[in-house]
Design an enzyme around this catalytic site. Structure first.
Site, short mmCIF file in Angstrom:
data_model
loop_
_atom_site.label_atom_id
_atom_site.label_comp_id
_atom_site.label_asym_id
_atom_site.label_seq_id
_atom_site.Cartn_x
_atom_site.Cartn_y
_atom_site.Cartn_z
N ARG A 15 -5.22 5.58 14.52
CA ARG A 15 -4.65 4.24 13.02
C ARG A 15 -6.20 4.30 12.31
O ARG A 15 -6.38 4.68 11.00
CB ARG A 15 -3.53 3.42 13.85
N ASP A 16 -7.29 3.24 13.51
CA ASP A 16 -7.69 2.94 12.84
C ASP A 16 -8.96 4.22 12.11
O ASP A 16 -10.42 4.19 11.10
CB ASP A 16 -8.83 1.68 13.95
N HIS A 207 -11.75 -6.02 20.36
CA HIS A 207 -11.78 -4.44 19.01
C HIS A 207 -13.26 -4.80 19.15
O HIS A 207 -13.29 -4.29 17.32
CB HIS A 207 -10.54 -4.85 18.32
N HIS A 209 -15.47 -2.54 17.09
CA HIS A 209 -16.71 -1.78 16.72
C HIS A 209 -17.90 -1.43 17.15
O HIS A 209 -19.10 -2.13 17.41
CB HIS A 209 -16.78 -1.06 14.98
N CYS A 240 -13.54 0.91 9.05
CA CYS A 240 -12.88 0.36 7.90
C CYS A 240 -13.23 0.29 6.53
O CYS A 240 -14.22 0.54 6.10
CB CYS A 240 -12.47 -1.17 8.53
N ASN A 249 -14.68 2.81 15.98
CA ASN A 249 -14.62 1.86 17.33
C ASN A 249 -15.13 2.56 18.23
O ASN A 249 -15.63 3.47 18.73
CB ASN A 249 -13.05 1.98 17.74
P1 HMG Z 1 -0.99 -5.62 -3.30
O1 HMG Z 1 -1.61 -3.92 -4.18
O2 HMG Z 1 -2.18 -7.06 -3.81
O3 HMG Z 1 0.50 -5.56 -3.42
O4 HMG Z 1 -1.82 -5.64 -1.81
P2 HMG Z 1 1.51 -6.63 -4.30
O5 HMG Z 1 2.37 -6.62 -3.23
O6 HMG Z 1 1.38 -6.35 -5.58
O7 HMG Z 1 2.22 -4.67 -4.33
C1 HMG Z 1 0.82 -3.50 -4.74
C2 HMG Z 1 2.16 -2.10 -4.88
O8 HMG Z 1 2.10 -1.42 -3.04
C3 HMG Z 1 3.63 -2.36 -4.92
O9 HMG Z 1 3.69 -0.97 -5.40
C4 HMG Z 1 4.51 -2.30 -3.60
O10 HMG Z 1 5.23 -1.97 -3.75
C5 HMG Z 1 3.48 -1.78 -2.99
P3 HMG Z 1 4.10 -0.51 -7.23
O11 HMG Z 1 5.47 -1.59 -8.10
O12 HMG Z 1 2.55 -0.96 -7.59
O13 HMG Z 1 4.35 0.75 -6.81
N1 HMG Z 1 3.18 -2.22 -1.29
C6 HMG Z 1 3.12 -1.33 -0.51
N2 HMG Z 1 3.16 0.02 -0.83
C7 HMG Z 1 3.74 0.53 1.14
N3 HMG Z 1 3.53 -0.83 2.23
C8 HMG Z 1 3.59 -1.68 1.59
C9 HMG Z 1 3.27 -2.39 0.97
N4 HMG Z 1 2.77 -3.37 0.20
C10 HMG Z 1 3.30 -3.55 -0.75
N5 HMG Z 1 3.32 -2.55 3.46
C11 HMG Z 1 -1.45 -5.76 0.39
C12 HMG Z 1 -1.59 -6.01 -0.49
C13 HMG Z 1 -1.61 -5.79 1.88
C14 HMG Z 1 -0.27 -4.61 0.20
C15 HMG Z 1 -2.33 -4.44 0.00
O14 HMG Z 1 -3.22 -4.87 0.29
C16 HMG Z 1 -3.03 -3.08 1.53
O15 HMG Z 1 -2.32 -2.98 1.71
N6 HMG Z 1 -3.82 -3.52 2.51
C17 HMG Z 1 -4.45 -2.80 3.54
C18 HMG Z 1 -5.27 -2.20 3.68
C19 HMG Z 1 -6.01 -1.83 5.05
O16 HMG Z 1 -5.10 -0.47 6.08
N7 HMG Z 1 -6.93 -1.79 5.62
C20 HMG Z 1 -7.69 -1.01 7.19
C21 HMG Z 1 -6.37 -1.66 8.25
S1 HMG Z 1 -7.04 -3.09 9.01
C22 HMG Z 1 -8.33 -2.30 9.51
O17 HMG Z 1 -8.81 -1.38 9.71
C23 HMG Z 1 -9.08 -3.72 11.26
C24 HMG Z 1 -8.49 -3.59 12.33
O18 HMG Z 1 -8.85 -1.77 13.04
C25 HMG Z 1 -9.46 -5.22 13.12
C26 HMG Z 1 -10.56 -5.01 12.72
O19 HMG Z 1 -11.62 -3.65 13.33
O20 HMG Z 1 -11.68 -5.75 11.83
C27 HMG Z 1 -7.09 -3.88 12.42
MG MG Z 2 -11.10 -1.99 13.48
#
Ligand code: HMG
Ligand code: MG
Length: 302
Positions: A15-16, A207, A209, A240, A249
């Site tokens: 995933r990450d 966690h 990096h 990220c 990581n």
């Molecule tokens: P948004 O654009 O504000 O959401 O995104 P929305 O509610 O306005 O929806 C926009 C579109 O996305 C719509 O589709 C929704 O249906 C769809 P459209 O009508 O335009 O066709 N949608 C989705 N589709 C599939 N699955 C969903 C979903 N939600 C909405 N769950 C949102 C807000 C949170 C969805 C967006 O910002 C997002 O997906 N962010 C995730 C970013 C991400 O994955 N980042 C990396 C992971 S975090 C990380 O790596 C850190 C970590 O490792 C720890 C660390 O190291 O810090 C965990």
């Molecule tokens: Mg991470």
């Protein structure tokens, strides 16, 4: 001070690691990697993320990954879920564990999830309520706990606030993440100690990096605080997409080498783990970031 006798390693490479790849990685490769990681003895493998495919296209095959994984008794495959839509899709895919992910700063929360910290927490409360009612386990991750790419220094109180909110919602484990790898061991200790005033160390995870080469030192500092769960990524894959310049990581192989050396049990076989890292690096066409993997491989060929 006594270190834990056993550590749970949470493999986050599929995933990450793979969320950050510029070119799409075929679903079969992700699944093969997960199988190799579980054969190496990892008991928790973050498999994918049910996030918006517009935001992170690399995770768009989430349901196909979940459908293809060969389940092994005792192995869990948590998935990231940012909102109710993600939870619904994850439930349809048959997941048993979800991860909600918030941030310690407003800027990172906006960049990563397009909402404020408070809005994010409200979404997670809804996700937790339903997930727990359906018998799922929920983990809570907190990004940028040791520094933020947009706001710089992060006060431990900011981490504590989010950690307590996730705890109140019923997260069984809370992950202190150094998203951009800027933390140093003193800072890691300060943040863990601040959170431990409210949540026992046994329920916290690190966690880290490795952008600045501090991840193993931070891991050791958290171990000294009593934490016994660490996220890591095979071959040090990852980063990220919303934290420019941040590298992967800490490599799982490097954490395992350190834990083996400390006599801390993990149940993970370093030879098989290194082979899993070689497999994914071979597909991606790049060398491993794990120093232990490089050294042990060179030694085995000598
Ligand atoms: P948004 O654009 O504000 O959401 O995104 P929305 O509610 O306005 O929806 C926009 C579109 O996305 C719509 O589709 C929704 O249906 C769809 P459209 O009508 O335009 O066709 N949608 C989705 N589709 C599939 N699955 C969903 C979903 N939600 C909405 N769950 C949102 C807000 C949170 C969805 C967006 O910002 C997002 O997906 N962010 C995730 C970013 C991400 O994955 N980042 C990396 C992971 S975090 C990380 O790596 C850190 C970590 O490792 C720890 C660390 O190291 O810090 C965990
Ligand atoms: Mg991470």
């Amino acid at each position: 001070m006594t270190l834990p006798k056993r550590v749970k390693l949470v493999e986050v490479g599929p995933r990450d690691g793979l969320q950050n790849e510029p070119a799409p990685v075929p679903t079969e490769v992700k699944v093969e990697l997960i199988h190799r990681l579980q054969d190496a003895g990892l008991k928790v493998i973050e498999a994918t993320a049910f996030v918006s495919p517009k935001w992170v296209p690399q995770m768009a095959d989430n349901a196909r990954v979940m459908a293809a994984i060969r389940r092994k008794p005792g192995v869990s495959h948590p998935v990231l879920v940012p909102n109710k839509k993600g939870l619904d899709a994850a439930l349809a895919a048959g997941v048993e564990e979800v991860v909600v992910f918030g941030a310690a700063t407003e800027s990172f929360s906006q960049k990563n999830t397009n909402c404020s910290i408070a809005e994010g927490l409200a979404r997670f409360a809804e996700v937790c309520k339903e997930a727990l009612a359906r018998g799922l386990k929920v983990r809570g991750d907190i990004s940028v706990c040791l520094g933020c790419p947009y706001e710089g220094e992060v006060r431990p109180e900011a981490v504590v606030r989010v950690a307590r909110a996730l705890d109140d919602m019923g997260c069984y484990e809370i992950t202190i993440a150094d998203t951009i790898g800027v933390g140093t061991p003193g800072k890691a200790r300060t943040v863990f100690e601040a959170v431990m005033k409210h949540i026992p160390a046994q329920r916290l995870a690190g966690h880290f990096h490795d952008t600045y080469g501090q991840a193993l030192a931070n891991t050791y500092a958290a171990l000294e605080c009593g934490a016994a769960t660490f996220d890591a990524s095979v071959a040090g894959l990852g980063g990220c997409p919303y934290a420019k310049g941040a590298t992967g990581n800490v490599a799982t192989e490097d954490v395992l080498y350190m834990l083996d050396g400390l006599g801390i049990e993990t149940g993970v076989d370093i030879v098989k783990l290194i082979a899993a890292g070689e497999y994914i690096c071979g597909v991606l066409g790049r060398p491993t970031h794990s120093k232990a993997a490089r050294a042990l491989t060179a030694k085995s060929k000598a």
